[in-house]
Design a protein around this motif. Sequence first.
Motif, PDB file in Angstrom:
ATOM      1  N   LEU A  57      -6.735   2.221  -2.403  1.00 20.65           N
ATOM      2  CA  LEU A  57      -7.611   3.403  -2.526  1.00 20.65           C
ATOM      3  C   LEU A  57      -8.463   3.571  -1.279  1.00 20.65           C
ATOM      4  N   ASP A  58      -8.984   2.468  -0.747  1.00 23.33           N
ATOM      5  CA  ASP A  58      -9.815   2.543   0.451  1.00 23.33           C
ATOM      6  C   ASP A  58      -9.014   3.119   1.615  1.00 23.33           C
ATOM      7  N   ALA A  59      -7.813   2.620   1.830  1.00 22.29           N
ATOM      8  CA  ALA A  59      -6.970   3.129   2.913  1.00 22.29           C
ATOM      9  C   ALA A  59      -6.617   4.594   2.692  1.00 22.29           C
ATOM     10  N   PHE A  60      -6.317   4.957   1.453  1.00 21.05           N
ATOM     11  CA  PHE A  60      -5.944   6.332   1.140  1.00 21.05           C
ATOM     12  C   PHE A  60      -7.127   7.275   1.345  1.00 21.05           C
ATOM     13  N   LEU A  61      -8.294   6.879   0.861  1.00 19.78           N
ATOM     14  CA  LEU A  61      -9.471   7.741   1.028  1.00 19.78           C
ATOM     15  C   LEU A  61      -9.886   7.856   2.495  1.00 19.78           C
ATOM     16  N   ALA A  62      -9.680   6.805   3.267  1.00 22.74           N
ATOM     17  CA  ALA A  62     -10.030   6.840   4.687  1.00 22.74           C
ATOM     18  C   ALA A  62      -9.159   7.839   5.447  1.00 22.74           C
ATOM     19  N   ALA A  63      -7.863   7.875   5.134  1.00 16.19           N
ATOM     20  CA  ALA A  63      -6.919   8.746   5.845  1.00 16.19           C
ATOM     21  C   ALA A  63      -5.729   9.022   4.939  1.00 16.19           C
ATOM     22  N   PRO A  64      -5.854   9.999   4.026  1.00 14.13           N
ATOM     23  CA  PRO A  64      -4.777  10.246   3.053  1.00 14.13           C
ATOM     24  C   PRO A  64      -3.409  10.485   3.694  1.00 14.13           C
ATOM     25  N   GLY A  65      -3.337  11.308   4.723  1.00 13.20           N
ATOM     26  CA  GLY A  65      -2.062  11.623   5.360  1.00 13.20           C
ATOM     27  C   GLY A  65      -1.436  10.457   6.078  1.00 13.20           C
ATOM     28  N   LYS A  66      -2.244   9.536   6.553  1.00 14.48           N
ATOM     29  CA  LYS A  66      -1.736   8.345   7.221  1.00 14.48           C
ATOM     30  C   LYS A  66      -1.274   7.307   6.196  1.00 14.48           C
ATOM     31  N   ALA A  67      -2.028   7.166   5.112  1.00 13.18           N
ATOM     32  CA  ALA A  67      -1.698   6.184   4.079  1.00 13.18           C
ATOM     33  C   ALA A  67      -0.477   6.602   3.258  1.00 13.18           C
ATOM     34  N   ALA A  68      -0.313   7.900   3.067  1.00 13.08           N
ATOM     35  CA  ALA A  68       0.818   8.419   2.288  1.00 13.08           C
ATOM     36  C   ALA A  68       1.300   9.718   2.935  1.00 13.08           C
ATOM     37  N   PRO A  69       2.079   9.605   4.015  1.00 10.58           N
ATOM     38  CA  PRO A  69       2.564  10.810   4.689  1.00 10.58           C
ATOM     39  C   PRO A  69       3.257  11.751   3.702  1.00 10.58           C
ATOM     40  N   GLY A  70       2.831  13.004   3.719  1.00 12.23           N
ATOM     41  CA  GLY A  70       3.392  13.995   2.808  1.00 12.23           C
ATOM     42  C   GLY A  70       2.538  14.231   1.576  1.00 12.23           C
ATOM     43  N   THR A  71       1.442  13.502   1.430  1.00 11.01           N
ATOM     44  CA  THR A  71       0.572  13.699   0.271  1.00 11.01           C
ATOM     45  C   THR A  71      -0.038  15.099   0.295  1.00 11.01           C
TER      46      THR A  71
END
Length: 121
Positions: free
Chosen positions: A84-98
């Motif tokens: 969650l921390d990685a996703f909230l920091a940079a959603p597009g980087k953590a899950a490309p296509g989100t």
Amino acid sequence: MKNVFLLVSVIVPVLHAGSSAAAQANGQALFESRCGMCHGLTPAPGKMGPPLKGVVGRKLGAAAGYNYSDALKRSKTTWSTARLDAFLAAPGKAAPGTKMMVGVSAADQRAAIIAYLSSQK
């Protein structure tokens, strides 16, 4: 000396509980102001994002009733606090296509939001 130890053993847990309650309130306020436009804890009409109650420990892309991006639907992992921390920091980087485009750059704000979400089982 024994009385000092007794006093400390009574006061420290009370102070910790107070700071925990304050952190909880801060996390809730941040969630409502930073995330609440798109997300609720439970499904709600007009929300663009999935409900987040119980998100910690849930499989990515698994909340019922939400049309997730392929990036999250394909994932075989679960939402941990670190993920969650990685996703909230940079959603597009953590899950490309989100579909999520807005992140939370401040680490202390992410931590407070994640702590609040972790308490929402």
